[in-house]
Design a protein around this motif. Structure first.
Motif, short mmCIF file in Angstrom:
data_model
loop_
_atom_site.label_atom_id
_atom_site.label_comp_id
_atom_site.label_asym_id
_atom_site.label_seq_id
_atom_site.Cartn_x
_atom_site.Cartn_y
_atom_site.Cartn_z
N ASP A 176 2.57 3.08 -2.15
CA ASP A 176 2.39 4.11 -3.18
C ASP A 176 1.13 4.93 -2.90
O ASP A 176 1.16 6.16 -2.98
N TYR A 177 0.06 4.26 -2.54
CA TYR A 177 -1.19 4.97 -2.27
C TYR A 177 -1.06 5.83 -1.02
O TYR A 177 -1.46 7.01 -1.02
N LEU B 160 -8.27 9.82 -2.05
CA LEU B 160 -7.86 10.74 -3.11
C LEU B 160 -9.03 11.11 -4.02
O LEU B 160 -8.94 12.06 -4.80
N ASP C 178 -8.64 2.81 -7.46
CA ASP C 178 -7.21 3.08 -7.64
C ASP C 178 -6.48 1.78 -7.96
O ASP C 178 -6.89 0.70 -7.52
N SER D 244 -9.47 2.87 -1.00
CA SER D 244 -8.77 3.85 -1.84
C SER D 244 -9.68 4.99 -2.28
O SER D 244 -9.76 5.34 -3.47
N ARG E 63 0.83 8.97 -1.67
CA ARG E 63 0.06 9.97 -2.42
C ARG E 63 -0.98 10.66 -1.53
O ARG E 63 -1.22 11.86 -1.67
N VAL E 64 -1.55 9.92 -0.61
CA VAL E 64 -2.49 10.53 0.34
C VAL E 64 -1.76 11.54 1.22
O VAL E 64 -2.22 12.67 1.43
N VAL F 20 -3.78 0.91 -6.73
CA VAL F 20 -3.26 0.43 -5.45
C VAL F 20 -4.42 0.45 -4.46
O VAL F 20 -4.89 1.51 -4.06
N THR F 21 -4.86 -0.71 -4.09
CA THR F 21 -6.02 -0.81 -3.20
C THR F 21 -6.00 -2.17 -2.51
O THR F 21 -5.11 -2.99 -2.76
N PHE G 26 -8.51 4.08 3.32
CA PHE G 26 -7.29 3.48 2.77
C PHE G 26 -7.60 2.16 2.09
O PHE G 26 -7.13 1.89 0.97
N MET H 255 0.81 -1.22 0.00
CA MET H 255 0.00 0.00 0.00
C MET H 255 0.84 1.27 0.00
O MET H 255 0.29 2.38 0.05
#
Length: 399
Positions: free
Chosen positions: A244-245, A333, A349, A330, A248-249, A351-352, A327, A242
């Motif tokens: 990358d996600y 964002l 997303d 996802s 970004r958050v 990534v989830t 999270f 997780m």
């Protein structure tokens, strides 16, 4: 019954419903019938499997706080003292229905689990602290090669809460139901046709180690998929799943604000999150910092614990539950207003939580307990009634 990750979800749901008592169910307290000491649970075997089925009703007797098991008539039996190393528990198995048949038992006022297994009885042991639950993330667990699953329930003076759960694993499918006083029946947790194989096909097709969650027996047949939490803990899923996600958050909310409104019935109770110094600080409407979160890792996200710990309080716990859901789905964002309760926004997303995505996608009604706080936004597979007439557990096909 010892506290486990899966059990987080149900007591919190029950407690939320109980705050309003009967009003939460839309029935005045004085007009409701008393919930009997036991209710009927009918187990129907639509699995298509020919092996014998074994049932177990294990939990905490609410009137005494004692841990134990119930027999087919709903009579409570306290566990004897355990040992160190653990000692075998009494055989609490109840013969289950043959293929195409049904068996009805009585379930008492418990906070507990209904286990079922195919072909073999489950192995339960007792320590000095109580019952040892199966832990199939451990390859040496004696239940590792048995096809089994469990449902969770609370039956108390305010009614029945009965769920299907995939918080720990996705395994032998089943649905749950309750018959209400007006004769109507509510059900949830049923897989769509082909949902069992479709779920595993989705994990196999997903890059990034998600296929590593699948466990098979010695003959190669599929037994289950571990939750991504256990996948990270055992190394079956990369600990960076997780990252990358989450990064970004954290980047987004260093320059904008995440508004959390954790209580649907309190729309004016808001908290505002902003990242500073790599920490997300939450303030209340007065501007005072009320709690802070370190950047979570995949373990914390999938388990809704550790860096996303959720104490049973009025501030950190509700915020953490909301973050955990955001999270895993996802959605943080997609919208700066949380929770985002629009299912169309979930799992979009790259990534989830691919496990949760695959579970929900194959449920007939889209509802599941795929992670501990999947009840945020009422996405959980739960039936509830303040005057339950009958409960149901239907074993589904592995197709």
């Amino acid at each position: 019954m010892p506290h486990t990750r899966t059990r987080r979800a149900l007591p919190l749901v029950a407690a939320t419903a109980l705050v309003g008592g009967a009003l939460a169910l839309g029935v005045p307290q004085h007009a409701r019938a008393a919930v009997p000491d036991t209710i009927a649970l009918t187990i129907t075997n639509n699995s298509g499997r020919t092996q014998p089925v074994y049932l177990y009703d294990l939990g905490t007797q609410l009137s005494s706080g004692q841990q134990g098991w119930a027999d087919a008539n709903g009579a409570f039996h306290a566990w004897p003292a355990g040992g160190n190393p653990p000692t075998p528990a009494p055989d609490a198995a109840i013969p289950g229905p043959a293929a195409g048949q049904s068996t009805t038992i009585r379930i008492p006022k418990f906070s507990g689990r209904i286990y079922f297994s195919y072909g073999q009885k489950l192995v339960f042991k007792l320590t000095t602290g109580g019952l040892v639950q199966p832990a199939v993330q451990n390859p040496s667990d004696p239940n590792h090669d048995i096809l089994f699953n469990w449902s969770e329930y609370t039956l108390n003076d305010s009614g029945l809460w009965l769920n299907s759960t995939q918080v720990d694993m996705f395994s032998a499918p089943y649905s749950v139901g309750v018959r209400r006083a007006d004769g109507s029946v509510s059900t949830t947790g049923q897989l769509e046709q082909g949902g069992w194989s479709g779920f595993f096909d989705a994990l196999r097709a997903q890059p990034g180690g998600w296929s590593g969650l699948i466990q098979t027996s010695s003959d190669g047949s599929v037994l289950r998929a571990l939750s991504p939490l256990y996948g990270v803990e055992t190394g079956a899923l990369p600990a960076s799943a997780m990252d990358d996600y989450v990064n970004r958050v954290w980047q987004k909310y260093a320059s904008s604000t995440l508004t959390v409104t954790p209580f649907a019935d309190q729309p004016d109770k808001k908290f505002y999150g902003r990242v500073s110094g790599n920490v997300m600080n939450f303030t209340d409407t007065s501007g005072a910092v009320v709690t802070s979160f370190q950047k979570p890792d995949a373990d914390s996200v999938f388990g809704c614990h550790k860096l996303l710990d959720a104490p049973n309080d009025a501030v950190r716990g509700p915020i953490s539950r909301t973050l955990c859901a955001g999270f895993n789905r996802s959605t943080l964002l997609v919208s700066s207003q949380a929770p985002d309760n629009t299912p169309g926004d979930f799992y979009q997303d790259a990534v989830t939580n691919q496990y949760a995505k695959a579970v929900h996608a194959r449920m007939s009604d889209g509802k599941a307990y795929a992670f501990a706080f999947d009840d945020v936004g009422n996405q959980e597979s739960l039936v509830n009634d303040g005057d339950p007439q009958q409960a149901y557990l239907t074993l589904g096909p592995l197709d």
